[in-house]
Every structure is written in structure tokens, then in C-alpha cells.
Design a protein around this motif. Sequence first.
Motif, mmCIF file in Angstrom:
data_model
loop_
_atom_site.group_PDB
_atom_site.id
_atom_site.type_symbol
_atom_site.label_atom_id
_atom_site.label_comp_id
_atom_site.label_asym_id
_atom_site.label_seq_id
_atom_site.Cartn_x
_atom_site.Cartn_y
_atom_site.Cartn_z
ATOM 1 N N ARG A 389 0.847 -1.190 0.000
ATOM 2 C CA ARG A 389 0.000 0.000 0.000
ATOM 3 C C ARG A 389 0.885 1.244 0.000
ATOM 4 O O ARG A 389 1.904 1.307 0.693
ATOM 5 C CB ARG A 389 -0.920 0.037 1.230
ATOM 6 N N VAL A 390 0.504 2.222 -0.797
ATOM 7 C CA VAL A 390 1.253 3.481 -0.819
ATOM 8 C C VAL A 390 1.062 4.171 0.516
ATOM 9 O O VAL A 390 -0.066 4.480 0.918
ATOM 10 C CB VAL A 390 0.783 4.387 -1.971
ATOM 11 N N ALA A 391 2.153 4.407 1.202
ATOM 12 C CA ALA A 391 2.085 5.069 2.506
ATOM 13 C C ALA A 391 2.132 6.577 2.380
ATOM 14 O O ALA A 391 1.504 7.289 3.166
ATOM 15 C CB ALA A 391 3.232 4.584 3.397
ATOM 16 N N LEU A 469 1.927 16.974 0.979
ATOM 17 C CA LEU A 469 2.110 15.595 1.395
ATOM 18 C C LEU A 469 0.807 14.911 1.766
ATOM 19 O O LEU A 469 -0.141 15.554 2.227
ATOM 20 C CB LEU A 469 3.048 15.556 2.609
ATOM 21 N N SER A 470 0.792 13.600 1.594
ATOM 22 C CA SER A 470 -0.321 12.757 2.035
ATOM 23 C C SER A 470 0.248 11.524 2.712
ATOM 24 O O SER A 470 1.265 10.971 2.290
ATOM 25 C CB SER A 470 -1.179 12.338 0.836
ATOM 26 N N GLY A 471 -0.399 11.093 3.805
ATOM 27 C CA GLY A 471 0.025 9.873 4.498
ATOM 28 C C GLY A 471 1.137 10.085 5.489
ATOM 29 O O GLY A 471 1.581 9.133 6.127
ATOM 30 N N ASP A 493 -3.122 8.955 8.458
ATOM 31 C CA ASP A 493 -3.955 10.008 7.873
ATOM 32 C C ASP A 493 -4.966 10.474 8.902
ATOM 33 O O ASP A 493 -5.036 9.945 10.022
ATOM 34 C CB ASP A 493 -4.646 9.535 6.587
ATOM 35 N N GLU A 494 -5.763 11.455 8.524
ATOM 36 C CA GLU A 494 -6.717 12.046 9.462
ATOM 37 C C GLU A 494 -7.847 11.081 9.817
ATOM 38 O O GLU A 494 -8.456 11.188 10.886
ATOM 39 C CB GLU A 494 -7.307 13.336 8.871
ATOM 40 N N ASP A 495 -8.149 10.129 8.939
ATOM 41 C CA ASP A 495 -9.257 9.204 9.183
ATOM 42 C C ASP A 495 -8.862 8.050 10.099
ATOM 43 O O ASP A 495 -9.633 7.643 10.971
ATOM 44 C CB ASP A 495 -9.775 8.646 7.854
ATOM 45 N N THR A 496 -7.638 7.524 9.924
ATOM 46 C CA THR A 496 -7.223 6.352 10.699
ATOM 47 C C THR A 496 -6.265 6.698 11.826
ATOM 48 O O THR A 496 -5.961 5.858 12.660
ATOM 49 C CB THR A 496 -6.552 5.317 9.773
ATOM 50 N N LEU A 510 10.966 -0.970 4.220
ATOM 51 C CA LEU A 510 10.617 -0.333 2.956
ATOM 52 C C LEU A 510 9.272 0.378 3.075
ATOM 53 O O LEU A 510 8.283 -0.221 3.532
ATOM 54 C CB LEU A 510 10.581 -1.361 1.830
ATOM 55 N N ILE A 511 9.245 1.621 2.665
ATOM 56 C CA ILE A 511 8.027 2.441 2.685
ATOM 57 C C ILE A 511 7.694 2.803 1.243
ATOM 58 O O ILE A 511 8.536 3.355 0.522
ATOM 59 C CB ILE A 511 8.230 3.718 3.507
ATOM 60 N N ARG A 512 6.479 2.491 0.815
ATOM 61 C CA ARG A 512 6.096 2.786 -0.566
ATOM 62 C C ARG A 512 5.666 4.244 -0.688
ATOM 63 O O ARG A 512 4.814 4.722 0.065
ATOM 64 C CB ARG A 512 4.973 1.862 -1.028
ATOM 65 N N VAL A 513 6.254 4.928 -1.662
ATOM 66 C CA VAL A 513 6.013 6.347 -1.899
ATOM 67 C C VAL A 513 5.550 6.519 -3.338
ATOM 68 O O VAL A 513 6.013 5.818 -4.242
ATOM 69 C CB VAL A 513 7.307 7.160 -1.656
#
Length: 648
Positions: A389-391, A469-471, A493-496, A510-513
Motif C-alpha cells: 500500500r502506498v504510505a 504531502l499525504s500519508g 492520515d486524518e481518518d485512521t 521499505l516504505i512505498r512512496v
Amino acid sequence: MRPVRCLCIMMFLIFAASPAPCADKKITIIHSNDLHSHFLGFSPNIDYSPLQTHDDDTVGGWARIATAIKKVKQQRNNPVLVLDAGDFLMGSLFHMLSREEAFELQLMKAMDYDVITLGNHEFDLKPEGLARILSTAHQQGQIPQIVLSNAVFSKTSSADDALEKIFDSGIVKPYRIMEKNGLKIGFFGLMGKNAAEVAPFSAPVKFDDPVASARIMVRLLREKEKADIVICLSHSGLDDDPKRSEDEILAKQVPGIDIIISGHTHTKTDIRKVNNTLIVQAWCYGKELGVMDIIWSGGKVSLQDYRLIEINDAIKGDAGITAMINGFEDRINRKLLAGQGLAFRKLIARTRFNLEILEDECNLGNLIADSIRWYINKKDTDPDDPATRVAVGVISNGVIRDNIEIGKTGSIAVCDAFRAIPLGIGFDEASSMGYPLISFYIYPGELKKALEILTSIYPMKGSDYYLQLSGVKFSYNPNRMLFDRVTQIWLGDEDTGYTPLDYPASDKRLIRVAADIYNATFLKVVGDFTWHVLDIIPKDRNGNPVADLKSAREDADGSVPGIQEIKEYTGVIEYIRSFPDITGDGIPDIPEKYKERLGRQLVEASWNPYKLLKRGTYVTWIALGVILAALLLLILLIGLVRRIIRKF
């Protein structure tokens, strides 16, 4: 009496044969820059009514510009020149067919532009794409004269051969000479240093130093062509910082330029004068049109009058230009949008507030960054592997081009959403329009380095390097050492909700960007610019370096050979269309969370020594060591001076 009469006759003949003093000669120059395919008034486009006045708040619009040009010409008996300093391309749905139709050049010719230059965004479609645009316009016989003096073509690559042929054919020349009112006027064009830097897809074309090129052109125009007036169309720009104001630097270092028509920096400014050179720029997107009246007398140019015309709803648009643009819009619908189930003016959402781009965390930046992360996760995630998942989604201000404004109705149409994120070209076989989205993996420590672009590179390089930025959420102390200002990072994020992220150099998680390919190409630029302190190496899912970012493009359909690129602008439109319909009118509504900034970037300025050093990288400790060594040296010098004084 006879000798006196003879003398009088001789004197008369002498004076009659002598040349009369040169009379003052007047020239008017109308100038624009950075029009960026903004044919319609904005924002939003759907409010624009060119043939009516005083009924909307939109600005710009090429039909209104055409009217303003005609009016200036009607008001003067002297010659009038219409000039543009580049970036006439890229910024609206109209540019999507520029290679096939050359809409922009068609209009500029119809609006009586005399001479224009090329900016960095003319190279967004790569040399071959620009060659197609220029060739199309030339074949139609609808192209102004074009000058560019410092382009250098590759001797080893064939990728710019088509464009080189266009230059060799004379469609684009290093300079032009025009005769007006008995004066020889020389024009040349320049691509500035910063403009060249932000044109990565111009390769293999390169650009010579603008100052050195200008010196060559001025000497040629003055000495060989005997030009009375020399005008430079410079896509370099102006800045409040004298060290970054390229066109003012140009005027200081290159005598002999009478007028610089400046572009690139989208600067709202009055006329400037450096030494004997007049420098002008007319903001951007056709919001203003500059009008300069000059007087040539005794070999010198002087300013008689200068004003900036505001292009707004007080000006009735030209009917002929309006009809051309309406025809272009119809072609965009038929040839481009219909196949996607869209239309130029189709409503995709409503908003109760403006979505704006700022040099700060902002609501439009957050929305677009969120769309990147959302769209790739929707298209390409392995449910059995959470790490896919894209973080983090990233977008820079340099790619976000316009606000999405509430206007008279609060409606958001396809054309207005596209204007916010319009740039780019793909790397598929068809070179399809729009930047493709890519994704790759980085280590936690490299994510910190990426965030340091905002804390350290942006203040030095300008607004294009500001990141949205997001995530991810982070805090930083602007008083800390350069390249080591980030103090905390959270993912989520703001929801989770957000979870703290530790980022020691030893952590190889590893962090997906995700980003668009244009922004990702600047990772190497940033690494080189920071002496490799901020080197970031994109990796695949297995941690192997990604040598070619084109291989990291997202594929919309893996069952079809090749990569079916996922476009950035499509992701934004689809994300907006995914929002719930709150009002029950059948049209999605922009969520209230985007009304304000979301606190993803936290500035925590402090001079507390502990906070200045806490979790410092080697950059901070080296800097501290240098400071302590300098202090120690200073103490030793003071002691030495005191001992010497005591001896005397």
C-alpha cells in the motif's frame, strides 16, 4: 552686391545638401508572457462570458487580450509590436492537442503577435513533441516569428534531430530583424538558467549560458546587422532577491540591450530599469498585458509611457477569437474527452470554499497529494502484502498550476479541475499527455531526507520546491542545521490516525512512496545540489535500486502488453468524483475537511540547545565541531593578542 549674392547662394546650397537632424521616432510594444494555454478567463472557466461585460469575476482570456491589442493599435499612429516571452503552452485542456492542432500558435498569429520566444514548458512534450507543434503551425501558415538563441543540440543523440531540423529550416531563428518607422529592430530570445534547470524533458537539448549568449547576440545585432534597437525576449525572470533576478543580472552584465521582455517567474511588477536597459514582465496567464511607448532619438531609446492593462470582465472579448476558441473546445470534446466519458464543461463536484495553492500546507495541495495515494492504492495494491500500500503521496507546488475556485455557482467542471494539475507527457509509445504516476520504496531515513527538501531546499530554490504531502505528518525546527531540521515523523492520515515513525540509518524497512515522474526526476538534482547529503535511492519491493524511473510507472492494465500509464490529472478527477453527495443533488461535494489546512506540517522553531542537537545527523555534529573549533581558535587568538600587548 554680386559677391554677397553668390555667398548667400553658396550657403543655401550647403545647408540644403546637409542631412537634417534625425527626428524622434516612436514605437509601441505590447508584451505578454507565461500565457500557458489559458484561452478562457478564470477562475472558474465556466463563469467566463467573453462577449458580455460586467457579469463575472474572471480574469484573463485570449479573446479579451485580442480586444486590448486591437484597441492599443487603434489609438496610435506609430508602429506597434506585439511580443511574448515564452511559456505560451501547457496549462489547460487546450494544450492536450497542441501537437496535432497547434491551437496556441494559431491564436497568437490571429491576435497579431509579431515575435515570440520559447520557454521551458514548450519543452514539456520533449524535443520531438515541440517539433511537431512547430511543424503543424508552420504547415497551417499560422505561426508568429520565433527566436531562441541559446539552444544547443546533441551531436550524439537522435532524440532532438526533428527539432534541430525545425531550427535549421528557419522556423525558429537565433535572432530576427524587423524594420519599423525607418528603424532596424533586432530581436533575440533566451532560456534562463532556472528555466533550463526545471526543463528535464528538454534533453538532449541543452542551453548555453544566457549571459554569454546575449553578449554574442548583441554584438552581432549591433555590429553586423546595424540594429538601432535591440530587444531580448528572455524566459529567465525577475525576483525580489537580486541574486536570483536573472533578467536584472543580464542587464547589468550585457550592455547594449535596450529592452528585456521578461518571463518565467510569473512576477507582478512595474517597469524596472538597470543601467540603460528597460525590463518588463506582465504577471502570468494573461491576467495583464503590458504596453510600452518608447522614443528613439539620437541612437538612444527612452521611455515615454508604460502601463499594465488588467485583462478582466470590463473588456469585451473579440468575436473572431472567441469563435476560434469555441471550435477548439469542440475538438477537445470530440477527440480527447468523449472517449473517457467526460466533457470540457461537465460538472464533477461542488464546493463551498476555494481550494488554493499556497507556499504553505494548503487545502488544494493536500487534496492532490491525497488523490495520488488514493488512486494508486485503488489500482495497484496486493491485499496479501500490506507493505504494497502506498504510505506517502508527494506533489510539489511547481506542478500545481492554479486554484479551484467557488465562482458564482460552486460547481467544479472538468476543465477547472484539470487546470489545477495540467502538466506533462508520458513515456508510453504514444507519448500520451499528462505526467504518469510512479511508485517506489525508500527507507525511513530516506523519507526524512525527502522531507528535508521542504525544510532546506525550498527556502533556497523557491516555491516550486515546496512539497505537499499525504500519508505523513512531520515537525521541524527551522533554526536547526541545514538538511537536518526534521524532528519527528508520523505515518497515517486524518481518518485512521497517525503513528510515530522512527528513522535510524540502520532501519531498512521499505516504505512505498508515490509521485509523478517529473517530481521524482528531481531526486537526483536534490542529491547533487546537497553534495549528496540528501541522496535518496528509489527501490523496488525487494529493495533493489530502480535504475530507470520509467520502469516504476504504474500500470493501469497488466493484461495488456506495455505499460498503460496512470495519469496524475486522471487521479485528481477520479478522486474528486469519488466524494459523497452530501446535498443530494446527484453531484459529489468536496469534504469539509479540505476547508482548512490539516496540520501535516508542523513548524516548531526553537533555539534551545537540546532541541537544536537532539537526534542530529552527522551534518549537525560536523557543523557543531566546526563551530567549536572556530571558537577555540578565536579564544587562542585573543589570548595570543593579550600576551603580545602585555609585552609592550
